[in-house]
Every structure is written in C-alpha cells, then in structure tokens.
Write a protein that holds these residues in place. Structure first.
Motif, PDB file in Angstrom:
ATOM      1  N   ARG A 176       0.811  -1.216   0.000  1.00 42.08           N
ATOM      2  CA  ARG A 176       0.000   0.000   0.000  1.00 42.08           C
ATOM      3  C   ARG A 176       0.843   1.264   0.000  1.00 42.08           C
ATOM      4  O   ARG A 176       0.490   2.254  -0.639  1.00 42.08           O
ATOM      5  N   VAL A 177       1.925   1.240   0.771  1.00 40.94           N
ATOM      6  CA  VAL A 177       2.784   2.428   0.877  1.00 40.94           C
ATOM      7  C   VAL A 177       3.359   2.732  -0.512  1.00 40.94           C
ATOM      8  O   VAL A 177       3.348   3.858  -0.986  1.00 40.94           O
ATOM      9  N   ARG A 178       3.850   1.682  -1.148  1.00 43.30           N
ATOM     10  CA  ARG A 178       4.430   1.774  -2.466  1.00 43.30           C
ATOM     11  C   ARG A 178       3.448   2.387  -3.471  1.00 43.30           C
ATOM     12  O   ARG A 178       3.766   3.324  -4.203  1.00 43.30           O
ATOM     13  N   GLU A 179       2.238   1.856  -3.474  1.00 46.98           N
ATOM     14  CA  GLU A 179       1.245   2.324  -4.445  1.00 46.98           C
ATOM     15  C   GLU A 179       0.759   3.729  -4.125  1.00 46.98           C
ATOM     16  O   GLU A 179       0.590   4.556  -5.014  1.00 46.98           O
ATOM     17  N   ALA A 180       0.559   3.981  -2.839  1.00 43.25           N
ATOM     18  CA  ALA A 180       0.043   5.296  -2.454  1.00 43.25           C
ATOM     19  C   ALA A 180       1.091   6.382  -2.721  1.00 43.25           C
ATOM     20  O   ALA A 180       0.755   7.486  -3.159  1.00 43.25           O
ATOM     21  N   LEU A 181       2.358   6.060  -2.504  1.00 40.38           N
ATOM     22  CA  LEU A 181       3.413   7.050  -2.763  1.00 40.38           C
ATOM     23  C   LEU A 181       3.486   7.375  -4.259  1.00 40.38           C
ATOM     24  O   LEU A 181       3.659   8.536  -4.633  1.00 40.38           O
ATOM     25  N   ALA A 182       3.322   6.382  -5.103  1.00 42.21           N
ATOM     26  CA  ALA A 182       3.344   6.632  -6.552  1.00 42.21           C
ATOM     27  C   ALA A 182       2.166   7.514  -6.947  1.00 42.21           C
ATOM     28  O   ALA A 182       2.322   8.506  -7.680  1.00 42.21           O
ATOM     29  N   LEU A 183       0.994   7.169  -6.439  1.00 43.68           N
ATOM     30  CA  LEU A 183      -0.195   7.965  -6.768  1.00 43.68           C
ATOM     31  C   LEU A 183      -0.036   9.399  -6.271  1.00 43.68           C
ATOM     32  O   LEU A 183      -0.230  10.355  -7.023  1.00 43.68           O
ATOM     33  N   ALA A 184       0.348   9.545  -5.015  1.00 41.05           N
ATOM     34  CA  ALA A 184       0.462  10.881  -4.411  1.00 41.05           C
ATOM     35  C   ALA A 184       1.500  11.723  -5.146  1.00 41.05           C
ATOM     36  O   ALA A 184       1.320  12.929  -5.350  1.00 41.05           O
ATOM     37  N   THR A 185       2.587  11.084  -5.572  1.00 39.52           N
ATOM     38  CA  THR A 185       3.627  11.814  -6.290  1.00 39.52           C
ATOM     39  C   THR A 185       3.083  12.342  -7.618  1.00 39.52           C
ATOM     40  O   THR A 185       3.273  13.499  -7.973  1.00 39.52           O
ATOM     41  N   LYS A 186       2.361  11.487  -8.337  1.00 37.84           N
ATOM     42  CA  LYS A 186       1.803  11.941  -9.610  1.00 37.84           C
ATOM     43  C   LYS A 186       0.772  13.050  -9.387  1.00 37.84           C
ATOM     44  O   LYS A 186       0.706  14.011 -10.151  1.00 37.84           O
ATOM     45  N   VAL A 187      -0.018  12.906  -8.348  1.00 39.86           N
ATOM     46  CA  VAL A 187      -1.082  13.877  -8.066  1.00 39.86           C
ATOM     47  C   VAL A 187      -0.497  15.265  -7.775  1.00 39.86           C
ATOM     48  O   VAL A 187      -0.994  16.279  -8.271  1.00 39.86           O
ATOM     49  N   ILE A 188       0.561  15.311  -7.001  1.00 46.00           N
ATOM     50  CA  ILE A 188       1.192  16.609  -6.707  1.00 46.00           C
ATOM     51  C   ILE A 188       1.886  17.153  -7.957  1.00 46.00           C
ATOM     52  O   ILE A 188       1.760  18.327  -8.299  1.00 46.00           O
ATOM     53  N   TYR A 189       2.552  16.280  -8.694  1.00 44.83           N
ATOM     54  CA  TYR A 189       3.220  16.670  -9.933  1.00 44.83           C
ATOM     55  C   TYR A 189       2.226  17.288 -10.933  1.00 44.83           C
ATOM     56  O   TYR A 189       2.551  18.217 -11.668  1.00 44.83           O
ATOM     57  N   ALA A 190       0.989  16.783 -10.925  1.00 41.18           N
ATOM     58  CA  ALA A 190      -0.023  17.260 -11.873  1.00 41.18           C
ATOM     59  C   ALA A 190      -0.571  18.647 -11.523  1.00 41.18           C
ATOM     60  O   ALA A 190      -1.380  19.192 -12.265  1.00 41.18           O
TER      61      ALA A 190
END
Ligand code: WAQ
Ligand code: MG
Ligand code: MG
Length: 264
Positions: A176-190
């Motif tokens: 979960r940490v792995r997936e959530a960090l990827a999602l959160a990173t893309k979300v902030i980048y966007a």
C-alpha cells in the motif's frame, strides 16, 4: 525501461459494472514491460477476488501500450511518518498539514466529512477521488459517483527496488505504501496543492496528507474504524484549467525514477 512498456489497469465492482451502478470493490494500476503483462494480470485478478470489501462480479482489466517518448520521469515525494498516537491526534496533524499547505478550514472539514461518510452521494465508497477547491470546499469533479481515477503511474524497476529496500529497512514493506506514494507523487506533480487519503479497507488505519510543501506524510490512526475512506485532491481552482488537470491525472504516463525518504 528501454523495451516497450504497457499500462495495466484493473477495476472491480459488485452488482454490475461501475457505469451501471455497481459498487466499487478494488482497483489497481501498473506500468510493466511486455514480459510482465501476463503475470500482472494474474496478480490483479487475484487481488480483485480477495478484497476485504467483498467478492466482485465485474472485473475489467485493460492493457495498453505506452509511447515511450511521452513518459515523464519524476522524483518521488519525500516520505515520512508522523508520530500520531490516536485518532484525535491524527486528525489534528492532518488539519495542521493541510492548513499550512494553503487549504482553508471549511474545505478541510468538508473533506474529513467525506472521508468519514463516503464521498459518493448517499455515502458510498467511490472508484476515484474528489477534487475540491482549496478555498471554498466546493467539489469540482465532473462525476461525483465516479470521482477522478489517477492512472498510468509506476516506478522504474531500479526505483522500485530501491524503495523496497528502504521501506523494508523501516519495517514498512507494505504494498500500500508503495502504491500510495506513486499515486500521491503523480497527483502533486499534476498541479495539486495537497491531498488527503484514507484507505477503504476497514482494517488499514494509516492515512496520509501529501503536499507540494511537506511531501508525503503518513499519519497513523487517521482512519477511524467507522470511516468509509477515500481521497480528496485540493486545488486552487482559479489558477488551474480543470479539464487539462483531470486529463493529466488520468492520461499522462509517469514513471518515478528517484526515491527520497526523510527521517522520522
Ligand atoms: N485514483 C483516484 N482515487 C483513487 C485511486 C486512484 N488511482 N485509487 C484509490 N482511490 C480512492 C478510492 O476512492 C478508494 O476508495 C480510496 O482512494 C482509498 O484507496 O503510507 O490503501 O487503495 O501506509 O484503499 C494510504 C496509506 C493507503 C499508505 C491508501 O487506499 C501508507 C489506500 P485505497
Ligand atoms: Mg488502492
Ligand atoms: Mg483499498
């Protein structure tokens, strides 16, 4: 990744497809080389079938080749864990982080309510995220039953291996940490100002607040046992073209090639 890569996405629902009113059970997104597509499909199928929210009767798995030249390579948000002791403390911490990131109190309270009662109309779990104006708390996602589903994000194999090593050394090898960090990173980048998230899994109580300013801050006990869970993306709606923003979240392929971990 020099070979061709594929976006693999899964969504599963109960009582029919999502678009026909089915209840969202599980979803996943990965970017893998062709040789891993079959194995990824199998893992996603297994995952859809074994979710705590129940057994799905609709599973959609989508495989799509990505054009390498359109993939953006970005650095993960720095990860840290707050030392919150209980739910009240966790709520306090989330409010502080959101507020210091520029989210107004009314919007913060609105978002917490949605995570507690379920963001879809009538209080249900939702496949995607709520988009909220950081000043007024107004919801901006075009379809409040579906929300906006972020996809086409993952790690390069090297970054994934490095992250696994780091998380393991912190006692946090959870997928979960792995997936959530990827999602959160893309979300902030966007172009998102800040995000708050609680799992929809009744047993997973650590949530997070991420932001341009503070990175990815894990918050133990953020999810109360009674919370439905969900995600809220806060934006400054005056400064952003909503359509372009949503299309970045959904369509733009992003691979994380660098990991940063803060201590604490
Ligand atoms: N795009 C938009 N919203 C999503 C997506 C996505 N790709 N995936 C999930 N959501 C929404 C949806 O409403 C889910 O019900 C909700 O978020 C929660 O998703 O560091 O497990 O996959 O320890 O249940 C966070 C803490 C765990 C991890 C989050 O979320 C950590 C988690 P879940
Ligand atoms: Mg998930
Ligand atoms: Mg879940």
């Amino acid at each position: 990744m020099k070979t061709m890569v594929y976006s693999v996405r899964m969504r599963a629902a109960q009582g029919g497809p999502h678009e026909k009113g089915g209840r969202h059970i599980s979803g996943a997104e990965k970017i893998v080389p062709f040789e891993q597509v079959a194995q990824t499909i199998q893992q996603m199928l297994h995952r859809a079938k074994s979710h705590a929210l129940g057994e799905p009767d609709f599973i959609n798995i989508n495989v799509e080749r990505l054009e390498l030249q359109y993939i953006k390579y970005i650095t993960a948000l720095p990860l840290q864990t707050a030392k919150t002791k209980d739910h009240e403390h966790a709520l306090w911490c989330a409010r502080q982080l959101l507020s210091a990131s520029g989210v107004q109190p009314a919007a913060i309270e609105r978002a917490l309510e949605l995570l507690a009662r379920g963001p879809a109309p009538g209080g249900q779990n939702m496949r995607g995220a709520v988009i909220m104006d950081a000043a007024s708390g107004r919801r901006l996602e075009p379809d409040p039953w579906r929300g906006v589903r972020v996809s086409r994000m993952d790690y390069t194999p090297r970054a994934a291996a490095e992250l696994s090593r780091l998380l393991e050394s912190m006692g946090l090898e959870h997928f979960r940490v792995r997936e959530a960090l990827a999602l959160a990173t893309k979300v902030i980048y966007a172009g998102t100002l800040a995000e708050i998230c609680c799992s929809d899994d009744p047993h997973y109580t650590t949530g997070y607040v991420s932001s341009q300013r503070f990175g990815y801050v894990r918050i133990p006990h953020l999810k109360h046992a009674s919370f439905k869970g969900g995600r809220v993306f806060f934006i400054r709606s005056q400064e952003i073209n909503l359509e372009e923003y949503i299309s970045r979240l959904q369509e733009e392929p992003v691979l994380i090639d660098q990991i940063r971990i803060s201590n604490g």
